[in-house]
Design an enzyme around this catalytic site. Structure first.
Site, short mmCIF file in Angstrom:
data_model
loop_
_atom_site.label_atom_id
_atom_site.label_comp_id
_atom_site.label_asym_id
_atom_site.label_seq_id
_atom_site.Cartn_x
_atom_site.Cartn_y
_atom_site.Cartn_z
N LYS A 192 0.57 -1.23 0.02
CA LYS A 192 0.07 0.05 0.08
C LYS A 192 0.89 1.22 -0.02
CE LYS A 192 -4.40 -0.79 2.48
NZ LYS A 192 -5.12 -0.70 3.54
N LYS B 222 -20.68 6.31 17.71
CA LYS B 222 -20.26 5.86 16.37
C LYS B 222 -21.22 4.62 16.18
CE LYS B 222 -18.32 4.75 12.69
NZ LYS B 222 -18.37 5.48 11.27
N ASN C 3 -24.44 4.43 13.41
CA ASN C 3 -24.41 3.40 12.06
C ASN C 3 -25.63 2.32 12.49
OD1 ASN C 3 -22.61 4.51 10.48
ND2 ASN C 3 -21.03 2.72 10.88
N PHE D 162 -31.83 7.55 4.07
CA PHE D 162 -31.59 6.25 4.58
C PHE D 162 -33.37 5.59 4.68
CE2 PHE D 162 -27.38 5.16 5.22
CZ PHE D 162 -26.73 6.59 4.78
N ALA E 41 -35.61 1.56 -0.10
CA ALA E 41 -35.74 0.15 0.19
C ALA E 41 -35.13 -0.39 -0.95
CB ALA E 41 -37.46 -0.09 -0.01
N GLY E 42 -34.58 -1.74 -0.97
CA GLY E 42 -34.05 -2.13 -2.05
C GLY E 42 -33.30 -3.81 -1.42
N CYS F 139 -19.07 -1.14 6.89
CA CYS F 139 -19.34 -0.63 8.15
C CYS F 139 -20.59 -1.20 8.62
CB CYS F 139 -19.38 1.01 7.76
SG CYS F 139 -17.90 1.59 7.45
N LYS G 90 -22.33 0.15 -3.16
CA LYS G 90 -23.12 1.19 -3.46
C LYS G 90 -22.41 2.09 -4.38
CE LYS G 90 -21.21 4.83 -0.29
NZ LYS G 90 -21.57 5.60 0.67
C1 UDX Z 1 -21.61 4.17 6.37
C2 UDX Z 1 -22.16 5.34 6.96
O1 UDX Z 1 -22.99 6.13 6.42
C3 UDX Z 1 -21.09 6.41 7.55
O2 UDX Z 1 -21.36 7.64 8.31
C4 UDX Z 1 -20.07 5.53 8.41
O3 UDX Z 1 -18.73 6.20 8.72
C5 UDX Z 1 -19.46 4.33 7.49
O4 UDX Z 1 -20.62 3.64 7.28
P1 UDX Z 1 -21.07 3.69 3.81
O5 UDX Z 1 -20.75 2.29 4.42
O6 UDX Z 1 -19.93 4.27 3.12
O7 UDX Z 1 -21.00 4.81 5.31
O8 UDX Z 1 -22.33 3.65 2.95
P2 UDX Z 1 -23.65 4.46 3.26
O9 UDX Z 1 -23.87 5.46 2.28
O10 UDX Z 1 -24.09 4.54 4.63
O11 UDX Z 1 -24.35 3.10 2.61
C6 UDX Z 1 -24.63 1.74 3.51
C7 UDX Z 1 -25.26 0.71 2.70
O12 UDX Z 1 -26.80 1.24 2.74
C8 UDX Z 1 -25.21 0.58 1.17
O13 UDX Z 1 -25.10 -0.54 0.73
C9 UDX Z 1 -26.46 1.35 0.54
O14 UDX Z 1 -26.92 0.60 -0.68
C10 UDX Z 1 -27.39 0.96 1.64
N1 UDX Z 1 -28.63 2.05 1.66
C11 UDX Z 1 -28.22 3.26 1.98
C12 UDX Z 1 -29.98 1.48 1.60
O15 UDX Z 1 -30.03 0.45 1.24
N2 UDX Z 1 -30.73 2.44 1.70
C13 UDX Z 1 -30.64 3.74 2.00
O16 UDX Z 1 -31.54 4.45 2.06
C14 UDX Z 1 -29.30 4.19 2.35
#
Ligand code: UDX
Length: 449
Positions: free
Chosen positions: A35, A222, A226, A267, A270-271, A278, A338
């Site tokens: 890395k 934290k 989450n 957030f 649906a899906g 995380c 995502k």
């Molecule tokens: C997340 C938290 O948002 C962030 O604050 C933390 O620091 C790390 O974890 P991240 O994992 O990058 O961030 O993705 P996020 O945008 O939160 O999406 C997480 C998952 O939820 C993805 O798979 C996304 O597709 C899904 N999602 C998100 C849904 O299915 N529906 C939603 O409405 C939002």
């Protein structure tokens, strides 16, 4: 300020680079020589919008450097950020061995004051172990150190934006000295005194809240944040399942809910459920640490169960349309967990592909960024160079990740390429009426037939 960042994954690389961008001198250290070699060769180990140009700029300005040598990184540092990985053990508990290793290095190799800051996602009470380890392994004893928690809330795909435009900066401290150092470190962000790498002129937004708590509360913020976001997603997915049974539309329901400021529209999409490195692991770690402290966090176990159920539900929908999946060819659009990232860790798309392969289906998949990482994880699938190539000869096309480009596809061309024009929209991302008008059979999640 002189800062040492240990760990150059998402959190470490984004944090280190952005702190250099606001004027600090940052040395990022990682034991992973590959890395560090990649970074010192000017290449990026991850795809994250805006990050590469910031790394180049700050290396050129001598404010950012990368090394495998902890001594060098720690030599002049006043603040040491712990950003190493905390992956899950088999039982879901967070593996803190990398954290402990860094703390022992800081303890045994620091002869002057250090503020040791937890930035990796760690279970509550980790700070106590960090303090004790510093005391045990430091020739100078505990007095040389302060321990703080400064949890990270960055999202992959918008991490640089999230660093410069946070809703809040949480610092868990046990001393005014530690609080002042962290307030000073984030001053440029708190005062909006930075040239934003994302916007030519930043939209006016209120300054972030600088929230000062004790260390344990910050650690809990934290995991709780989450887990709450994951719970919101599983809630709307449960509502989606009910919508299907009663003929309602989850898109309309989530809009109606989200207009209530107490609920908020974010957030509630649906899906196929949540993935990434995380939510799944933080949820498990939170349930485990609660259990260890005698609390059964049953609501979060239900959140996990609902999320896992999305893949089975998707399979049922494909079986309902195609009957036997054995020998069928299925196209998959989107592989990353995502959009705007190349990260496939715990990606629902890959989980679905593995399930389909177990049923004997052949997969043709496309993703603008995550194809290579997918090919490394799932060797025997056809990686297409375009959505059109992915659709060729398929009996169903699954939209698994909502990349914006999928909205503007030439659906007439897609339909001609497919054997059977069936679209399963696992993210309710596409315009169902447009697709039906174009001769497709369309199935979403929680959407009316
Ligand atoms: C997340 C938290 O948002 C962030 O604050 C933390 O620091 C790390 O974890 P991240 O994992 O990058 O961030 O993705 P996020 O945008 O939160 O999406 C997480 C998952 O939820 C993805 O798979 C996304 O597709 C899904 N999602 C998100 C849904 O299915 N529906 C939603 O409405 C939002």
């Amino acid at each position: 300020m002189n800062i040492c960042v240990t760990g150059t994954g998402y959190v470490g690389l984004v944090t280190g680079t952005c702190l250099a961008e606001v004027g600090h001198r940052v040395v990022c250290m990682d034991h992973d020589g590959n890395k560090i070699h990649t970074l010192n060769a000017g290449r990026m180990p991850i795809f994250e919008p805006h990050l590469e140009e910031l790394v180049h700029r700050n290396r050129e300005k001598g404010r950012l450097s990368f090394t495998t040598d902890f001594g060098l990184a720690n030599r002049d540092a006043e603040v040491v950020f712990i950003c190493v990985g905390t992956p899950p053990h088999e039982n879901g508990e967070a593996d803190l061995s990398a954290v402990e290793k860094v703390v022992r290095e800081v303890a045994s190799r620091s002869s002057s004051y250090r503020l040791v800051v937890e930035k990796s996602t760690v279970p509550v009470q980790t700070g106590e172990y960090v303090s004790r380890t510093l005391q045990i392994y430091s020739p100078g004893g505990q007095g040389l150190f302060d321990v703080a928690s400064n949890p990270e809330f960055l999202r992959e795909g918008s991490a640089v934006y999230d660093f410069f435009h946070p809703d809040r900066i949480v610092v868990g401290v046990d001393s005014p000295r530690a609080e002042n150092i962290l307030r000073g470190l984030y001053q440029p962000i708190l005062e909006g005194k930075f040239s934003c790498p994302v916007h030519s002129s930043c939209p006016s937004s209120p300054p972030p809240t600088f929230l000062v708590t004790d260390v344990k509360s910050a650690e809990l913020i934290k995991h709780a944040s989450n887990s709450f976001l994951a719970m919101k997603i599983s809630f709307i997915n449960a509502v989606a399942d009910l919508c299907e049974k009663v003929g309602a539309d989850v898109e309309k329901v989530s809009r109606g809910m989200g207009l209530d400021a107490r609920i908020g529209k974010d957030f509630l999409r649906a899906g196929l459920g949540f993935g990434g490195f995380c939510f799944p692991k933080d949820l498990q770690a939170f349930v485990r640490i609660a259990e260890k402290n005698g609390y059964d966090f049953s609501i979060l176990r239900e959140v996990e169960k609902i999320n896992k159920g999305r893949i089975e539900l998707a399979l049922e929908k494909l079986k309902k349309e195609l009957w036997i999946l054995q020998g069928k060819t299925i196209g998959v659009l989107g592989l990353a967990f995502k959009p705007q990232t190349d990260d496939t860790r715990f990606a629902p798309a890959l989980e679905l592909i593995r399930r389909l392969q177990r049923e004997g289906a052949k997969i043709r998949a496309y993703d603008p960024k995550a194809a290579q990482k997918t090919a490394e994880e799932i060797p025997d699938i056809f990686i297409a160079e375009s959505p059109y190539q992915a659709a060729e000869g398929t009996e169903a096309l699954v939209l698994a990740t909502e990349w914006p480009e999928f909205r503007d596809l030439d659906w007439e061309r897609i339909r001609r390429a497919m054997v059977h024009p069936f679209i399963f929209d696992g993210r309710n991302f596409l315009d169902s009426s447009q697709l039906r008008a174009a001769g497709f059979r369309y199935e979403g999640m929680g959407r009316p037939q």
